[in-house]
Motif scaffolding. Structure first.
Motif, mmCIF file in Angstrom:
data_model
loop_
_atom_site.group_PDB
_atom_site.id
_atom_site.type_symbol
_atom_site.label_atom_id
_atom_site.label_comp_id
_atom_site.label_asym_id
_atom_site.label_seq_id
_atom_site.Cartn_x
_atom_site.Cartn_y
_atom_site.Cartn_z
ATOM 1 N N ASP A 11 -10.671 -19.493 28.172
ATOM 2 C CA ASP A 11 -9.696 -20.537 28.403
ATOM 3 C C ASP A 11 -9.413 -20.650 29.878
ATOM 4 N N THR B 112 -9.521 -18.984 15.266
ATOM 5 C CA THR B 112 -10.252 -20.106 15.862
ATOM 6 C C THR B 112 -11.764 -19.918 15.733
ATOM 7 N N ASP C 251 -15.715 -13.842 22.301
ATOM 8 C CA ASP C 251 -14.484 -14.609 22.418
ATOM 9 C C ASP C 251 -13.688 -13.972 23.554
ATOM 10 N N GLY D 249 -10.190 -22.679 24.058
ATOM 11 C CA GLY D 249 -11.029 -21.554 23.645
ATOM 12 C C GLY D 249 -11.724 -21.816 22.315
ATOM 13 N N GLN D 250 -10.996 -22.431 21.411
ATOM 14 C CA GLN D 250 -11.617 -22.703 20.115
ATOM 15 C C GLN D 250 -12.845 -23.602 20.267
ATOM 16 N N HIS E 169 -6.796 -22.552 30.566
ATOM 17 C CA HIS E 169 -5.333 -22.727 30.517
ATOM 18 C C HIS E 169 -4.569 -21.443 30.186
ATOM 19 N N LYS E 170 -5.273 -20.357 29.920
ATOM 20 C CA LYS E 170 -4.552 -19.091 29.735
ATOM 21 C C LYS E 170 -4.518 -18.355 31.083
HETATM 22 C C1 LIG Z 1 -5.959 -18.532 22.363
HETATM 23 C C2 LIG Z 1 -7.124 -17.855 21.743
HETATM 24 C C3 LIG Z 1 -8.179 -18.605 21.218
HETATM 25 C C4 LIG Z 1 -8.142 -20.105 21.140
HETATM 26 O O1 LIG Z 1 -8.023 -20.730 22.365
HETATM 27 P P1 LIG Z 1 -7.426 -22.204 22.455
HETATM 28 O O2 LIG Z 1 -7.488 -22.497 23.888
HETATM 29 O O3 LIG Z 1 -6.040 -22.118 21.920
HETATM 30 O O4 LIG Z 1 -8.281 -23.089 21.618
HETATM 31 C C5 LIG Z 1 -9.274 -17.926 20.735
HETATM 32 N N1 LIG Z 1 -9.328 -16.584 20.748
HETATM 33 C C6 LIG Z 1 -8.326 -15.831 21.225
HETATM 34 C C7 LIG Z 1 -8.464 -14.347 21.228
HETATM 35 C C8 LIG Z 1 -7.190 -16.447 21.754
HETATM 36 O O5 LIG Z 1 -6.182 -15.707 22.238
#
Ligand SMILES: *Cc1c(COP(=O)(O)O)cnc(C)c1O
Length: 472
Positions: free
Chosen positions: A296, A186, A267, A141-142, A298-299
């Motif tokens: 993401d 991030t 985001d 996500g970052q 992966h989330k």
């Molecule tokens: C996890 C998260 C990120 C970052 O994502 P990564 O995959 O860890 O780089 C950014 N914003 C929010 C709200 C998140 O929960």
């Protein structure tokens, strides 16, 4: 080609992997005695002069490292925001590893390039975003936020006559970035990498659910002239809340109409897929009117680590910010080249697991992911509320819950830490805390595809047992 004995390595790895995956339902979530010294002692065998047979190394790894692996995909890991592992993703990842595809260009790896093109199209469609959107598969996500904000930086400065790719930022017209109070770190890190220091930031206060207040966004923008980036959220890391995208889109439009080049980034690391569900579509109305979205894989989508997705409505800006050309590359095939849409050059074919997972889940499966994780978050909230030992701080609109443990002595933070530590040490589940508006709270994130009612009930039982013990 040298004669290589693949089978022993694959057999060793797949046997060990299967043993691990089958152990997930009963395995302690966090490894016991995972202290640094013990792990170092188990793993520190420096490369010897003679080397070691590959299958032997894999066998040792499975034996020596596995005890220290965290069961993140076991259904009872509720810390941070961490997805589990969809079987289609795992299968695709194994294939991609075996194929060892370096994936910058169609010319280098045509199959991967097309699979990623389709994964991108399907994802944009499921998320309800405009079909012309461009997509890059990145590490997380970052980096997806980084990619989208690089496109924003390019486009907004282009509109005021500044070519940032050619001239950099020294001497450029100022670019203001508007975020919410408590913006995810991030975003700040992505801005740092883009040369947009924290002094370019303006914060807008939030309401009780950590949603940016549109009235205050309007106030803030009235004092800003020139190129403006606004960053909002689809799924807050603490409350799971959604910003008011329709209001933000209207306000951004007015700011733009007043002569200020404007770009709104979302985001969406936690919940961009909310738009896929009819039940939640109302909460994210207007999302498709904004300019870019990071999320993401992966989330919530539950593909393997790592995978982030960067999406831009303005494909030309996205490409201009990321693409490079060189005579020694083959870029004139007319097909989509992955390197045009993200910061990496050589990289793994991470979009292929998105292709596989979306196909396997289907539309209903994606809707189910969102609705089931949200339903299970509510199950946690209801169980904790009913117990009388805790209060729920947020309105549980998605898969995140904020919990205030109630200690008879008034030290709620100490109780929260004791409960989390107890459950973690026992291995039943894994929760992490946060300090939210000055108060120590427990967070719950239900992001694993594999989590079911039984996992939530087991975790609830353990939480309440440790709360009673800590109070006694
Ligand atoms: C996890 C998260 C990120 C970052 O994502 P990564 O995959 O860890 O780089 C950014 N914003 C929010 C709200 C998140 O929960």
């Amino acid at each position: 080609m040298r004669d290589i004995e693949w089978k022993s390595v694959l057999d060793t790895a797949s046997t060990a992997a299967l043993e691990y995956l089958n152990s997930l339902p009963e395995r302690p979530v966090l490894p016991e005695a995972a202290d640094h010294g013990a792990i170092l002692a188990a793993l520190d065998c420096p490369p010897a002069a003679a080397g070691v047979d590959p299958a032997h190394v894999v066998d040792d790894l499975a034996r020596d490292l596995r005890p220290y692996v965290t069961a993140q995909a076991g259904g009872r890991y509720f810390g941070f925001v961490v997805g589990g592992l969809h079987p289609a993703a795992l299968g695709a990842e194994l294939l991609v590893s075996a194929w060892d595809q370096n994936s910058p260009m169609f010319a280098a790896t045509p199959g991967v390039a097309v699979a990623e093109e389709l994964a991108a199209r399907w994802f944009v469609d499921l998320a309800g975003l405009p079909p012309q959107c461009s997509v890059g598969f990145v590490t997380g996500g970052q980096m997806a936020t980084f990619t989208c904000l690089a496109a924003a930086r390019h486009e907004l400065l282009r509109q005021v006559g500044w070519d940032v790719e050619a001239r950099g930022l020294a001497g450029s017209p100022p670019l203001t970035v508007v975020v919410k109070t408590g913006v995810h770190v991030t975003v700040l890190r992505a801005l740092r990498f883009l040369g947009l220091g924290e002094q370019a930031l303006v914060s807008v206060p939030c309401d009780d659910e950590d949603r940016m207040r549109p009235d205050l966004l309007e106030d803030v923008l009235s004092g800003i002239h020139g190129p403006t980036i606004v960053v909002v959220e689809c799924g807050n890391v603490n409350t799971g809340s959604f910003d008011d995208f329709t209001a933000v889109a209207d306000i951004a439009e007015a700011h733009r109409a007043a002569g200020n080049p404007t770009w709104v980034h979302v985001d969406g690391a936690v919940m961009l897929l909310a738009a896929a569900t009819p039940a939640m579509a109302g909460k994210v109305a207007g999302l498709d009117r904004l300019d870019s979205w990071s999320t993401d894989g992966h989330k919530l989508l539950n593909v393997a680590y790592d995978c982030g997705i960067a999406i831009c409505a303005n494909a030309a800006a996205h490409r201009a910010a990321m693409s490079v050309q060189a005579a020694y590359l083959e870029q004139d095939t007319g097909a989509r080249d992955p390197l045009d849409w993200g910061p990496d050059f050589s990289r793994r074919a991470r979009g292929v697991q998105v292709y596989a997972t979306l196909r396997s889940l289907g539309r209903d499966g994606v809707v189910d992911l969102v609705e089931r994780t949200t339903g299970l978050a509510r199950r946690f909230a209801d169980g904790l509320r009913k117990s009388g030992y805790a209060e729920i701080v947020n309105d549980v609109v998605s898969n995140q819950v904020l919990v205030r443990w109630l200690s008879p002595d008034g030290d709620n933070g100490r109780l929260a830490d004791a409960v989390m530590a107890g459950v973690r040490a026992e291995g039943t589940a894994f929760f992490t805390g946060t300090t939210y508006r000055g108060e120590r709270l427990m967070r719950i994130s239900v992001s694993d595809w594999a989590t079911d009612e039984n996992d939530v009930d087991r975790a609830l039982e353990a939480l309440l047992r440790h709360a009673r013990r800590a109070i006694a």
